[in-house]
Design a protein around this motif. Structure first.
Motif, PDB file in Angstrom:
ATOM      1  N   HIS A  30       0.755  -1.221   0.160  1.00 19.98           N
ATOM      2  CA  HIS A  30       0.110   0.180  -0.042  1.00 19.98           C
ATOM      3  C   HIS A  30       0.961   0.572   0.062  1.00 19.98           C
ATOM      4  O   HIS A  30       0.815   2.462  -0.592  1.00 19.98           O
ATOM      5  CB  HIS A  30      -0.869  -0.392   1.161  1.00 19.98           C
ATOM      6  CG  HIS A  30      -1.809   0.988   1.313  1.00 19.98           C
ATOM      7  ND1 HIS A  30      -2.995   1.138   0.295  1.00 19.98           N
ATOM      8  CD2 HIS A  30      -1.627   2.530   1.990  1.00 19.98           C
ATOM      9  CE1 HIS A  30      -3.383   2.766   0.841  1.00 19.98           C
ATOM     10  NE2 HIS A  30      -2.971   3.151   1.982  1.00 19.98           N
TER      11      HIS A  30
ATOM     12  N   ASP B 170       0.639   4.291  -2.853  1.00 13.00           N
ATOM     13  CA  ASP B 170       1.222   5.945  -2.745  1.00 13.00           C
ATOM     14  C   ASP B 170       1.433   6.653  -2.789  1.00 13.00           C
ATOM     15  O   ASP B 170       1.816   7.100  -3.495  1.00 13.00           O
ATOM     16  CB  ASP B 170       0.536   5.924  -1.090  1.00 13.00           C
ATOM     17  CG  ASP B 170      -0.766   5.423  -0.540  1.00 13.00           C
ATOM     18  OD1 ASP B 170      -1.522   5.289  -1.175  1.00 13.00           O
ATOM     19  OD2 ASP B 170      -0.801   4.652   0.987  1.00 13.00           O
TER      20      ASP B 170
ATOM     21  N   LEU C 136       1.763   6.876  -6.258  1.00 13.93           N
ATOM     22  CA  LEU C 136       1.212   7.795  -7.052  1.00 13.93           C
ATOM     23  C   LEU C 136       1.510   9.422  -6.807  1.00 13.93           C
ATOM     24  O   LEU C 136       1.727  10.070  -7.682  1.00 13.93           O
ATOM     25  CB  LEU C 136      -0.388   8.011  -6.717  1.00 13.93           C
ATOM     26  CG  LEU C 136      -1.057   8.888  -6.633  1.00 13.93           C
ATOM     27  CD1 LEU C 136      -2.090   8.852  -7.656  1.00 13.93           C
ATOM     28  CD2 LEU C 136      -2.803   8.265  -5.897  1.00 13.93           C
TER      29      LEU C 136
ATOM     30  N   LYS D  71     -10.073  12.699  -7.953  1.00 13.92           N
ATOM     31  CA  LYS D  71      -9.337  11.927  -7.828  1.00 13.92           C
ATOM     32  C   LYS D  71      -8.257  11.697  -8.647  1.00 13.92           C
ATOM     33  O   LYS D  71      -8.644  11.392  -9.816  1.00 13.92           O
ATOM     34  CB  LYS D  71      -9.604  10.237  -6.701  1.00 13.92           C
ATOM     35  CG  LYS D  71     -10.041   9.353  -7.707  1.00 13.92           C
ATOM     36  CD  LYS D  71     -10.113   8.332  -6.809  1.00 13.92           C
ATOM     37  CE  LYS D  71     -10.961   6.545  -8.087  1.00 13.92           C
ATOM     38  NZ  LYS D  71     -10.797   5.694  -6.755  1.00 13.92           N
TER      39      LYS D  71
ATOM     40  N   GLU E  47      -5.680   8.748  -9.704  1.00 15.94           N
ATOM     41  CA  GLU E  47      -5.374   7.529  -9.330  1.00 15.94           C
ATOM     42  C   GLU E  47      -4.592   6.731 -10.743  1.00 15.94           C
ATOM     43  O   GLU E  47      -3.895   6.891 -11.730  1.00 15.94           O
ATOM     44  CB  GLU E  47      -6.247   6.599  -9.807  1.00 15.94           C
ATOM     45  CG  GLU E  47      -7.934   6.956 -10.792  1.00 15.94           C
ATOM     46  CD  GLU E  47      -8.756   6.027 -10.810  1.00 15.94           C
ATOM     47  OE1 GLU E  47      -9.103   5.377  -9.405  1.00 15.94           O
ATOM     48  OE2 GLU E  47      -9.135   6.791 -11.475  1.00 15.94           O
TER      49      GLU E  47
ATOM     50  N   ASP F 243      -3.960   4.264 -12.896  1.00 15.40           N
ATOM     51  CA  ASP F 243      -5.047   2.510 -13.972  1.00 15.40           C
ATOM     52  C   ASP F 243      -4.363   2.307 -14.589  1.00 15.40           C
ATOM     53  O   ASP F 243      -3.675   2.775 -15.708  1.00 15.40           O
ATOM     54  CB  ASP F 243      -6.436   3.615 -14.623  1.00 15.40           C
ATOM     55  CG  ASP F 243      -7.146   2.330 -15.155  1.00 15.40           C
ATOM     56  OD1 ASP F 243      -7.339   1.637 -14.790  1.00 15.40           O
ATOM     57  OD2 ASP F 243      -8.026   3.055 -16.820  1.00 15.40           O
TER      58      ASP F 243
ATOM     59  N   LEU G 242      -1.302   7.012 -15.248  1.00 15.42           N
ATOM     60  CA  LEU G 242      -1.686   8.822 -13.851  1.00 15.42           C
ATOM     61  C   LEU G 242      -3.101   8.571 -14.981  1.00 15.42           C
ATOM     62  O   LEU G 242      -2.852   8.764 -15.816  1.00 15.42           O
ATOM     63  CB  LEU G 242      -1.321   9.546 -14.092  1.00 15.42           C
ATOM     64  CG  LEU G 242      -1.684  10.780 -12.825  1.00 15.42           C
ATOM     65  CD1 LEU G 242      -1.750  10.362 -11.469  1.00 15.42           C
ATOM     66  CD2 LEU G 242      -0.816  11.943 -12.970  1.00 15.42           C
ATOM     67  N   GLN G 243      -4.257   8.522 -14.447  1.00 16.17           N
ATOM     68  CA  GLN G 243      -5.260   9.002 -14.387  1.00 16.17           C
ATOM     69  C   GLN G 243      -6.069   9.915 -13.489  1.00 16.17           C
ATOM     70  O   GLN G 243      -5.987  10.341 -12.101  1.00 16.17           O
ATOM     71  CB  GLN G 243      -6.303   7.727 -14.750  1.00 16.17           C
ATOM     72  CG  GLN G 243      -8.233   8.522 -15.472  1.00 16.17           C
ATOM     73  CD  GLN G 243      -8.142   6.716 -15.066  1.00 16.17           C
ATOM     74  OE1 GLN G 243      -7.805   5.900 -16.007  1.00 16.17           O
ATOM     75  NE2 GLN G 243      -9.749   6.841 -14.137  1.00 16.17           N
TER      76      GLN G 243
ATOM     77  N   SER H  54     -10.013  11.229 -12.244  1.00 22.27           N
ATOM     78  CA  SER H  54     -11.588  11.377 -12.857  1.00 22.27           C
ATOM     79  C   SER H  54     -12.167  11.797 -11.907  1.00 22.27           C
ATOM     80  O   SER H  54     -11.834  12.362 -10.603  1.00 22.27           O
ATOM     81  CB  SER H  54     -10.924   9.394 -12.290  1.00 22.27           C
ATOM     82  OG  SER H  54     -12.196   8.681 -11.904  1.00 22.27           O
TER      83      SER H  54
ATOM     84  N   ASP I 104     -19.414   1.621  -7.616  1.00 16.59           N
ATOM     85  CA  ASP I 104     -19.026   2.908  -9.006  1.00 16.59           C
ATOM     86  C   ASP I 104     -20.617   4.129  -8.378  1.00 16.59           C
ATOM     87  O   ASP I 104     -20.778   5.367  -7.790  1.00 16.59           O
ATOM     88  CB  ASP I 104     -18.471   3.094 -10.029  1.00 16.59           C
ATOM     89  CG  ASP I 104     -17.073   2.831  -9.599  1.00 16.59           C
ATOM     90  OD1 ASP I 104     -16.452   2.349  -8.928  1.00 16.59           O
ATOM     91  OD2 ASP I 104     -16.789   2.398 -10.981  1.00 16.59           O
TER      92      ASP I 104
ATOM     93  N   SER J 274      -7.015  13.763  -3.909  1.00 21.83           N
ATOM     94  CA  SER J 274      -8.547  13.333  -3.781  1.00 21.83           C
ATOM     95  C   SER J 274      -9.305  14.439  -3.277  1.00 21.83           C
ATOM     96  O   SER J 274      -8.656  15.054  -2.277  1.00 21.83           O
ATOM     97  CB  SER J 274      -8.492  12.215  -4.009  1.00 21.83           C
ATOM     98  OG  SER J 274      -8.917  11.936  -2.737  1.00 21.83           O
TER      99      SER J 274
END
Length: 162
Positions: free
Chosen positions: A18, A22, A25, A53, A55, A57, A61-62, A64, A96, A132
């Motif tokens: 995790h 992070d 990101l 946010k 994120e 994907d 990087l995206q 959204s 979602d 986010s």
């Protein structure tokens, strides 16, 4: 005893994984030319922003943003280099849709926008970048939780929306 040790090792591995996600990101967001605030503004063309946010994907990087328009929910992907909308898809099922409904409900009584919450959080946390913003109801009041990063440090700010 062996099971406890195995569980502890597994928990440490998940925590480490995790942290790496992070960190990845945070590193990717450093290179984004578009801020979360700008992405929220761009998405307004597709409805009222109800969350947003950055994120990863599939390692890319995206940016959204969930929006609501005419009682329907959409995921708007904003190009993090140009600020233009890359794609818009209606959200019709699953987690979602559940999240979008909860976010919409929280924004129903909001007097401040998510953009304002992001700007306020960044003023409070100088040098940090918002990654986010998610609204929710707390004690019958709408609030936005803004997550910010600076290098590999993460901060969370809760901003009132009423």
């Amino acid at each position: 005893m062996k099971r406890v040790l195995t569980a502890a090792i597994s928990l440490c591995f998940v925590s480490l994984l995790h942290a790496q996600v992070d960190a990845k990101l945070a590193d990717a967001v450093k290179h984004a030319k578009v801020s979360l605030d700008t992405g929220l503004k761009a998405s307004e063309r597709e409805g009222k922003p109800i969350s947003g946010k950055f994120e990863l994907d599939e390692g890319k990087l995206q940016l959204s943003v969930y929006t609501e328009k005419a009682a329907k929910f959409y995921e708007v992907v904003v190009d993090h280099t140009s600020g233009k909308i890359a794609k818009t898809e209606e959200i019709t099922t699953g987690d979602d849709l559940t999240a979008a409904k909860a976010q919409s409900a929280a924004m129903t009584h909001a007097k401040k926008s998510l953009r304002q919450a992001v700007r306020d959080a960044q003023k409070t946390h100088k040098g940090f970048r918002a990654v986010s913003v998610v609204p929710e109801e707390k004690d019958s009041h709408p609030v936005a939780t803004v997550t910010l990063v600076k290098d590999h440090e993460t901060q969370t700010a809760t901003k009132k929306l009423d």
